[in-house]
Each structure stands twice: as structure tokens, then as C-alpha cells.
Design a protein around this motif. Structure first.
Motif, mmCIF file in Angstrom:
data_model
loop_
_atom_site.group_PDB
_atom_site.id
_atom_site.type_symbol
_atom_site.label_atom_id
_atom_site.label_comp_id
_atom_site.label_asym_id
_atom_site.label_seq_id
_atom_site.Cartn_x
_atom_site.Cartn_y
_atom_site.Cartn_z
ATOM 1 N N THR A 43 0.814 -1.219 0.000
ATOM 2 C CA THR A 43 0.000 0.000 0.000
ATOM 3 C C THR A 43 0.846 1.265 0.000
ATOM 4 O O THR A 43 0.505 2.247 -0.677
ATOM 5 C CB THR A 43 -0.930 0.015 1.227
ATOM 6 O OG1 THR A 43 -1.767 -1.149 1.194
ATOM 7 C CG2 THR A 43 -1.802 1.263 1.236
ATOM 8 N N PHE A 44 1.965 1.257 0.717
ATOM 9 C CA PHE A 44 2.735 2.487 0.916
ATOM 10 C C PHE A 44 4.055 2.516 0.139
ATOM 11 O O PHE A 44 4.838 3.453 0.286
ATOM 12 C CB PHE A 44 2.985 2.701 2.404
ATOM 13 C CG PHE A 44 1.715 2.815 3.196
ATOM 14 C CD1 PHE A 44 1.012 4.006 3.241
ATOM 15 C CD2 PHE A 44 1.194 1.713 3.852
ATOM 16 C CE1 PHE A 44 -0.170 4.108 3.943
ATOM 17 C CE2 PHE A 44 0.009 1.798 4.566
ATOM 18 C CZ PHE A 44 -0.686 3.003 4.601
ATOM 19 N N GLY A 45 4.312 1.488 -0.670
ATOM 20 C CA GLY A 45 5.500 1.499 -1.512
ATOM 21 C C GLY A 45 6.791 1.289 -0.755
ATOM 22 O O GLY A 45 7.835 1.877 -1.102
ATOM 23 N N LEU A 46 6.755 0.459 0.265
ATOM 24 C CA LEU A 46 7.951 0.146 1.050
ATOM 25 C C LEU A 46 8.519 -1.208 0.613
ATOM 26 O O LEU A 46 7.846 -1.981 -0.075
ATOM 27 C CB LEU A 46 7.589 0.135 2.541
ATOM 28 C CG LEU A 46 7.165 1.503 3.092
ATOM 29 C CD1 LEU A 46 6.340 1.350 4.355
ATOM 30 C CD2 LEU A 46 8.385 2.367 3.357
ATOM 31 N N LYS A 47 9.725 -1.508 1.014
ATOM 32 C CA LYS A 47 10.410 -2.724 0.544
ATOM 33 C C LYS A 47 10.026 -3.931 1.392
ATOM 34 O O LYS A 47 10.195 -3.918 2.616
ATOM 35 C CB LYS A 47 11.918 -2.523 0.582
ATOM 36 C CG LYS A 47 12.416 -1.444 -0.380
ATOM 37 C CD LYS A 47 13.934 -1.397 -0.429
ATOM 38 C CE LYS A 47 14.490 -2.605 -1.192
ATOM 39 N NZ LYS A 47 15.946 -2.448 -1.451
ATOM 40 N N LYS A 48 9.535 -4.974 0.757
ATOM 41 C CA LYS A 48 9.183 -6.191 1.474
ATOM 42 C C LYS A 48 10.432 -6.907 1.981
ATOM 43 O O LYS A 48 10.416 -7.546 3.022
ATOM 44 C CB LYS A 48 8.382 -7.123 0.572
ATOM 45 C CG LYS A 48 6.972 -6.659 0.271
ATOM 46 C CD LYS A 48 6.250 -7.611 -0.647
ATOM 47 C CE LYS A 48 6.083 -8.993 -0.018
ATOM 48 N NZ LYS A 48 5.268 -9.884 -0.883
ATOM 49 N N PHE A 93 12.080 7.291 0.798
ATOM 50 C CA PHE A 93 11.063 6.542 1.523
ATOM 51 C C PHE A 93 10.948 5.115 1.012
ATOM 52 O O PHE A 93 10.723 4.181 1.788
ATOM 53 C CB PHE A 93 9.712 7.259 1.407
ATOM 54 C CG PHE A 93 8.612 6.626 2.212
ATOM 55 C CD1 PHE A 93 8.538 6.811 3.586
ATOM 56 C CD2 PHE A 93 7.653 5.826 1.604
ATOM 57 C CE1 PHE A 93 7.536 6.216 4.340
ATOM 58 C CE2 PHE A 93 6.640 5.231 2.346
ATOM 59 C CZ PHE A 93 6.587 5.430 3.717
ATOM 60 N N SER A 94 11.114 4.932 -0.278
ATOM 61 C CA SER A 94 10.965 3.603 -0.877
ATOM 62 C C SER A 94 12.074 2.640 -0.485
ATOM 63 O O SER A 94 11.979 1.442 -0.749
ATOM 64 C CB SER A 94 10.908 3.717 -2.402
ATOM 65 O OG SER A 94 12.094 4.311 -2.912
ATOM 66 N N GLU A 95 13.138 3.141 0.160
ATOM 67 C CA GLU A 95 14.234 2.274 0.611
ATOM 68 C C GLU A 95 13.919 1.588 1.941
ATOM 69 O O GLU A 95 14.645 0.696 2.372
ATOM 70 C CB GLU A 95 15.515 3.099 0.808
ATOM 71 C CG GLU A 95 16.090 3.746 -0.423
ATOM 72 C CD GLU A 95 17.328 4.553 -0.078
ATOM 73 O OE1 GLU A 95 18.261 3.975 0.518
ATOM 74 O OE2 GLU A 95 17.343 5.762 -0.380
ATOM 75 N N LYS A 133 8.067 14.269 2.561
ATOM 76 C CA LYS A 133 7.190 15.404 2.811
ATOM 77 C C LYS A 133 5.863 15.283 2.077
ATOM 78 O O LYS A 133 4.793 15.598 2.615
ATOM 79 C CB LYS A 133 7.893 16.702 2.410
ATOM 80 C CG LYS A 133 7.064 17.953 2.659
ATOM 81 C CD LYS A 133 7.827 19.214 2.244
ATOM 82 C CE LYS A 133 6.971 20.454 2.495
ATOM 83 N NZ LYS A 133 7.715 21.699 2.100
ATOM 84 N N GLU A 134 5.924 14.804 0.827
ATOM 85 C CA GLU A 134 4.717 14.720 0.008
ATOM 86 C C GLU A 134 3.721 13.682 0.508
ATOM 87 O O GLU A 134 2.550 13.667 0.116
ATOM 88 C CB GLU A 134 5.091 14.399 -1.447
ATOM 89 C CG GLU A 134 5.566 12.983 -1.697
ATOM 90 C CD GLU A 134 6.972 12.677 -1.180
ATOM 91 O OE1 GLU A 134 7.380 11.505 -1.198
ATOM 92 O OE2 GLU A 134 7.658 13.635 -0.773
ATOM 93 N N ARG A 135 4.153 12.824 1.429
ATOM 94 C CA ARG A 135 3.280 11.774 1.939
ATOM 95 C C ARG A 135 2.350 12.289 3.043
ATOM 96 O O ARG A 135 1.390 11.616 3.415
ATOM 97 C CB ARG A 135 4.100 10.596 2.465
ATOM 98 C CG ARG A 135 5.027 9.976 1.421
ATOM 99 C CD ARG A 135 5.422 8.571 1.822
ATOM 100 N NE ARG A 135 4.267 7.690 1.836
ATOM 101 C CZ ARG A 135 3.801 7.052 0.766
ATOM 102 N NH1 ARG A 135 4.363 7.220 -0.415
ATOM 103 N NH2 ARG A 135 2.746 6.268 0.865
ATOM 104 N N CYS A 136 2.635 13.459 3.598
ATOM 105 C CA CYS A 136 1.779 14.083 4.626
ATOM 106 C C CYS A 136 1.527 13.132 5.805
ATOM 107 O O CYS A 136 0.413 13.080 6.347
ATOM 108 C CB CYS A 136 0.445 14.524 4.020
ATOM 109 S SG CYS A 136 0.596 15.763 2.725
ATOM 110 N N GLY A 137 2.547 12.382 6.178
ATOM 111 C CA GLY A 137 2.434 11.490 7.329
ATOM 112 C C GLY A 137 1.789 10.152 7.041
ATOM 113 O O GLY A 137 1.602 9.350 7.963
ATOM 114 N N VAL A 138 1.443 9.893 5.791
ATOM 115 C CA VAL A 138 0.826 8.611 5.427
ATOM 116 C C VAL A 138 1.953 7.627 5.123
ATOM 117 O O VAL A 138 2.424 7.523 3.988
ATOM 118 C CB VAL A 138 -0.120 8.763 4.215
ATOM 119 C CG1 VAL A 138 -0.804 7.440 3.893
ATOM 120 C CG2 VAL A 138 -1.158 9.842 4.489
ATOM 121 N N THR A 139 2.378 6.911 6.153
ATOM 122 C CA THR A 139 3.588 6.094 6.041
ATOM 123 C C THR A 139 3.383 4.626 6.415
ATOM 124 O O THR A 139 4.338 3.867 6.429
ATOM 125 C CB THR A 139 4.688 6.658 6.955
ATOM 126 O OG1 THR A 139 4.250 6.577 8.325
ATOM 127 C CG2 THR A 139 5.015 8.107 6.611
#
Length: 534
Positions: free
Chosen positions: A218-223, A243-245, A281-287
Motif C-alpha cells: 500500500t505504501f510502496g515500502l520494501k518487502k 522513503f521507498s528504501e 514530505k509529500e506523503r503528509c504522514g501517510v507512512t
């Protein structure tokens, strides 16, 4: 510089058991005690540090369990020790979990820098409360720099608080990624089961493990192979991590700081950075944070105001679909049927200051629990929304009556009179705030909550508002002529207001029914007296 004050090998953390016995533990021993639900509280932990400390321990355990490919928590301190050390293969001596380590090595919640670089840093910090993020409050909540006899655990809590919930404080002092902007906050909302610290910790670890793949997707993070412990990464203050790292459970740091030791005395030294540590910053805290509510319409993380978690916001977070329910707010079958509540915690931040630490407990009764487990929380949200509207209507009527009283019954009301009226009306609403969820629970639990229970609450609500109006009489005019006029105008405006066409229809109906019942009772009493005299 030697590695000192190791959380893995030294018993630096104090906790109390259910029998109030005080014990000192290493970090692995603490996690083992959590697994056995032995921890009642932490004597040195300050209120605003509770959520970041809980979140840190949950995230750390979830990271370690995932790395070990294990579904359930380890049972022994030795197993936890090995699992935590395995997270830092380049620092097998445990430097990354020590408060003090050489500059070019990671230390606990402290990113490595160039060897000897900290000698040039200018900001020296003598006490952990000066390091902690609440120093920005300028003594609003807690006196700053008072912990002159601090222990190592005080620095541990201050580091976790600073690095995982601090915001922006001027150029070079940037905040965390898990908040909606530098002047926001990292709130925490989740279910607290019937038990102690370990019970809640275990359930949240389970929920994180269960939702790991979904968070990553959902948030584009590394599995796999993402950065989990951000403080292990070298940081010169000029570069940001993408963030994607990051790993779905990442534990971040936001400030460049190093702890130093002079014998048994600790202090800190810090410096600024040119950029934020995590570019988000562009995520507005949606992490993907397990405890942060997300406003569905705005797509932004919750930022609390100086009102904190008042009854309006708290009911919205607990029951409404306006905010995406946090992962930690998920009810589990083994949470227990009694003593369960939703806990909301957070600090209100402003520009260069804080505006208070806020905490709210929302009790979940057995019937509420059944509705929520059946995905019928909207019924509770609807009942809460109706009550909120009725409180607002009564408050408005009360305020109008107060203006009549404090303004001597005049039609033109001055700003000073309005401010005085606001004072009493605010006291009324604060009283309703304190009792809101207890009253709501009684209605939800009632067999016939759509009528009798709600009607009785409405009558009591009107009576409490009337009581506030009468209390305000002492602040009204003093001369006999003005007293009669002002009180008469206030009482008329209040009672007529609650029965007018603009008043809530249900309120007008129940007041009318009560008045008719009282008149009927008086009539019967009069007839009995008349019969007796004959």
C-alpha cells in the motif's frame, strides 16, 4: 572511545511487576518479561514518552521476528539477545545498542558520522529532558533541564522520544516522516487489551506481522532488504533516505546527536542537518504507521489541536469511517471482554512550541465489542454523532441565556459579556466531555437504546445545563431590579429555546412529556388532599 552503556548487556531499564517489585533489565530481558506479561509500568517513563516507547518496542520486536522468520515472540532473553544482535551484522559487538560508541559507529538511536566529527558540534546538552522533544514547550508542560541526576534509562527514553516524534524547530532541526508536516505530531491510537504492557505489546506485534505485506504494498515500502533501523545508516546531514528504501516497520531518527560519557555521567552533543533524514514530505504522514489515523478524504495523517482528543474527535477516531482505522485499533478475540479500551495519545505542536500532551481512554463495553467485531461500528458512530449534535444545541441555547443574564437582559450584547458567557458554556461542555463515553456506553448497552435510555440522558443534559445557568446567577447583576430582569430573561430564553421549533425535536418532546407527567402528579396529589379534607 569504548562502547559503553549497552542495552543488550547491562540492566539499564527499570520496570515494576504486577506486585510492585522493581527490577532492572537489559533490553532482551525486558522483551522476555513482556512476553510473560510481567511488566506493570516504568517508573522513569514520563507520560509523553509512553507512546513512542511502546511503538519502538513493538516495531523492534516485529523487525527482529521477521528477520528470524519467526511467527511468535521469543521466550528467553538469550533468544532476544541473539535476534537483536543479528539485526546489526556489521556491528556484531553490539555498538548499535549502546548509548555510547565511537562517532563512526552507530550507537543506540544515533546515526554514525565521520570519526571525530562530533568534536566540532556546538550544541551541548547536559540533561535528557533538554534533549527530549518537550524542551520546545518552554516549560509549558514540564520544567526544562531539571534532570540533573539522570540515569542511563532517562537518556534512553529521551532519545526514543526525540528521534521518533520530534517535529521541525527551525533551519537544521527537521522532524520525522511519520507526521503531517513539521508542526504536526505523531499521534497514537490503538486498542489496549485487558492486561499489562506485555499484553498490548504482544497483540500489536502480532498485528504488525500480520499486516506486513499489505503495508509494503500500500505504501510502496520494501518487502525485503529495506532499511529497518535507520540509525544504522551513516549520516552526514546533507543527504536524505528515499522513503521507498525503507522496511515496512522502519524505526527512524531525525536528528544528529551523540551521547558522551564522563565516567558514569552522560551528556549529549548535537548539530543540525541540511536536509530531513527521510524524504517523505509529500506523503503528509501517510507512512503505514500502525498507530496513526489517516483522514480518508484529505489523505493526511491526523494532527491534533490544542483541544486534544475531545469527545468529538475521540468518537470519530474510535467509531467513525472518517478516519481509516489504525492497524492497532483492530479488535482481537483474545483482547478480553472486559477492561478493554481505545487509547489515544499525542502532543499538540506549534511553531517552536508544544501546546500540551493529550491522552484519552475510550471504554469498549462487551456490546460495543460485538458490534465492532461484526463491522457494525457505524451504529455506535451514529449514536455518538446524534449526542454530539444535541450537546451542541443545548450549549448554544445555554450560551444565549447566559448572554441575557450577564448582559442585564439587554438585546445588544458586548464582547465582554460574550466572553463571560463563553466561560460558563465551556464549563458545561467540558463536563459533558468528561462523561460522554460512559453515557454513550450505557445507551449502546441498553436493550431499548433508541428510546428510554436516550430520553433520560436528554432530560439529564437539560438539567445539567440549567444547573450551570443557575450557577452563573452569582456573576450576574446585583441590584434587585436588574437581578429580576436579567434572571427572568435568561430563564425564559433557556426554557423557550429548548422547546422552540429550532430546538432538537426529541428534546422538546421529552421535556413536554416530563412537564405533563409532573402536572398530572401534582393534580393527583391535589385531589388526594382535597378528598382527605372532605
Amino acid at each position: 572511545m569504548d562502547i559503553q552503556f549497552s542495552l543488550l548487556d547491562q540492566a539499564l531499564i527499570r520496570y515494576r511487576t504486577s506486585t510492585r517489585q522493581e527490577r532492572h533489565a537489559t533490553l532482551p530481558e525486558l522483551l522476555a518479561a513482556f512476553n510473560a506479561d510481567e511488566v506493570s509500568d516504568f517508573p522513569a517513563l514520563r507520560p509523553h514518552q509512553r507512546h513512542p516507547w511502546h511503538a519502538f518496542l513493538v516495531q523492534l520486536a516485529a523487525i527482529a521476528l521477521h528477520a528470524a522468520n519467526r511467527e511468535t515472540p521469543f521466550e528467553t532473553a538469550a533468544e532476544w539477545h541473539a535476534a537483536l544482535l543479528a539485526l546489526t551484522p556489521d556491528d556484531s559487538d553490539g555498538a548499535a545498542f549502546a548509548l555510547v560508541a565511537p562517532d563512526d559507529r552507530p550507537a543506540f538511536m544515533q546515526a554514525p558520522c565521520e570519526r571525530g566529527a562530533s568534536r566540532t558540534w556546538k550544541k551541548r546538552i547536559a540533561t535528557p529532558d533538554a534533549l527530549d522533544m518537550l524542551v520546545t514547550s518552554r516549560n509549558h508542560d514540564l520544567k526544562a533541564q531539571r534532570m540533573v541526576h539522570a540515569e542511563a534509562e532517562d537518556w534512553i527514553y529521551a532519545l526514543v522520544s526525540l528521534q521518533t516524534q520530534e517535529g521541525f524547530l527551525g533551519a537544521g532541526n527537521y522532524g520525522i516522516s511519520r507526521m503531517n508536516g513539521g508542526f504536526a505530531s505523531r499521534p497514537g491510537v490503538g486498542v489496549v487489551p485487558n492486561g499489562r504492557w506485555g499484553k498490548r505489546w504482544a497483540r500489536d506485534v502480532q498485528l504488525l506481522r500480520r499486516n506486513r505485506d499489505q503495508i509494503a504494498k500500500t505504501f510502496g515500502l520494501k518487502k525485503k532488504s529495506g532499511v529497518a533501523l535507520v540509525w544504522l545508516q551513516p549520516w552526514d546531514g546533507a543527504s536524505s533516505l528515499s522513503f521507498s528504501e525503507l522496511d515496512p516497520f522502519y524505526i527512524e531518527v531525525c536528528r544528529r546527536v551523540r551521547i558522551q560519557a564522563q565516567g558514569e555521567t552522560l551528556s549529549a552533543i548535537a548539530t543540525g542537518s541540511k536536509v530531513v533524514r527521510i524524504a517523505a514530505k509529500e506523503r503528509c504522514g501517510v507512512t503505514g504507521d500502525a498507530w496513526t489515523p489517516i483522514n480518508v478524504a484529505e489523505g493526511k495523517a491526523l494532527s491534533i489541536t490544542a483541544k486534544g482528543f475531545d469527545y468529538k474527535l475521540a468518537s470519530t477516531l474510535a467509531f467513525s469511517s472518517e478516519y481509516e482505522p489504525t492497524i492497532a485499533r483492530t479488535l482481537l478475540d483474545d483482547d478480553g471482554k472486559e477492561g478493554v479500551f481505545i487509547l489515544a495519545q499525542g502532543i499538540t505542536r506549534g511553531q517552536g512550541k508544544t501546546e500540551g500532551y493529550h491522552e484519552r481512554r475510550i471504554p469498549i463495553t462487551a456490546k460495543m465489542r460485538r458490534l465492532m467485531l461484526k463491522q457494525k461500528g457505524d451504529e455506535i458512530a451514529e449514536a455518538a454523532k446524534e449526542r454530539i449534535g444535541e450537546i451542541a444545541d443545548v450549549r448554544k441555547t445555554l450560551w444565549s441565556a447566559l448572554c441575557a443574564l450577564l448582559g442585564n437582559g439587554d438585546q445588544n450584547v458586548s464582547d465582554d459579556t460574550k466572553n463571560k458567557a463563553n466561560h460558563f458554556a465551556r464549563a458545561f461542555e467540558q463536563g459533558e466531555d468528561r462523561r460522554f463515553f460512559d453515557d454513550l456506553a450505557r445507551e449502546i448497552d441498553a436493550d431499548d437504546r433508541k428510546s428510554e435510555e436516550h430520553d433520560q440522558w436528554l432530560l439529564a443534559l437539560a438539567d445539567r445545563a440549567s444547573g450551570v445557568l443557575e450557577q452563573a446567577f452569582v456573576a450576574g447583576p446585583r441590584s434587585a431590579e436588574r437581578v429580576y430582569r436579567a434572571r427572568g430573561a435568561a430563564l425564559s430564553r433557556f426554557h423557550v429555546g429548548l422547546r422552540s421549533e429550532k430546538a432538537p425535536p426529541r428534546m422538546a418532546r421529552v421535556l413536554k412529556q416530563r412537564n405533563e407527567a409532573r402536572k398530572a402528579a401534582q393534580s393527583e396529589s391535589f385531589e388526594e388532599v382535597s378528598d382527605g379534607s372532605n
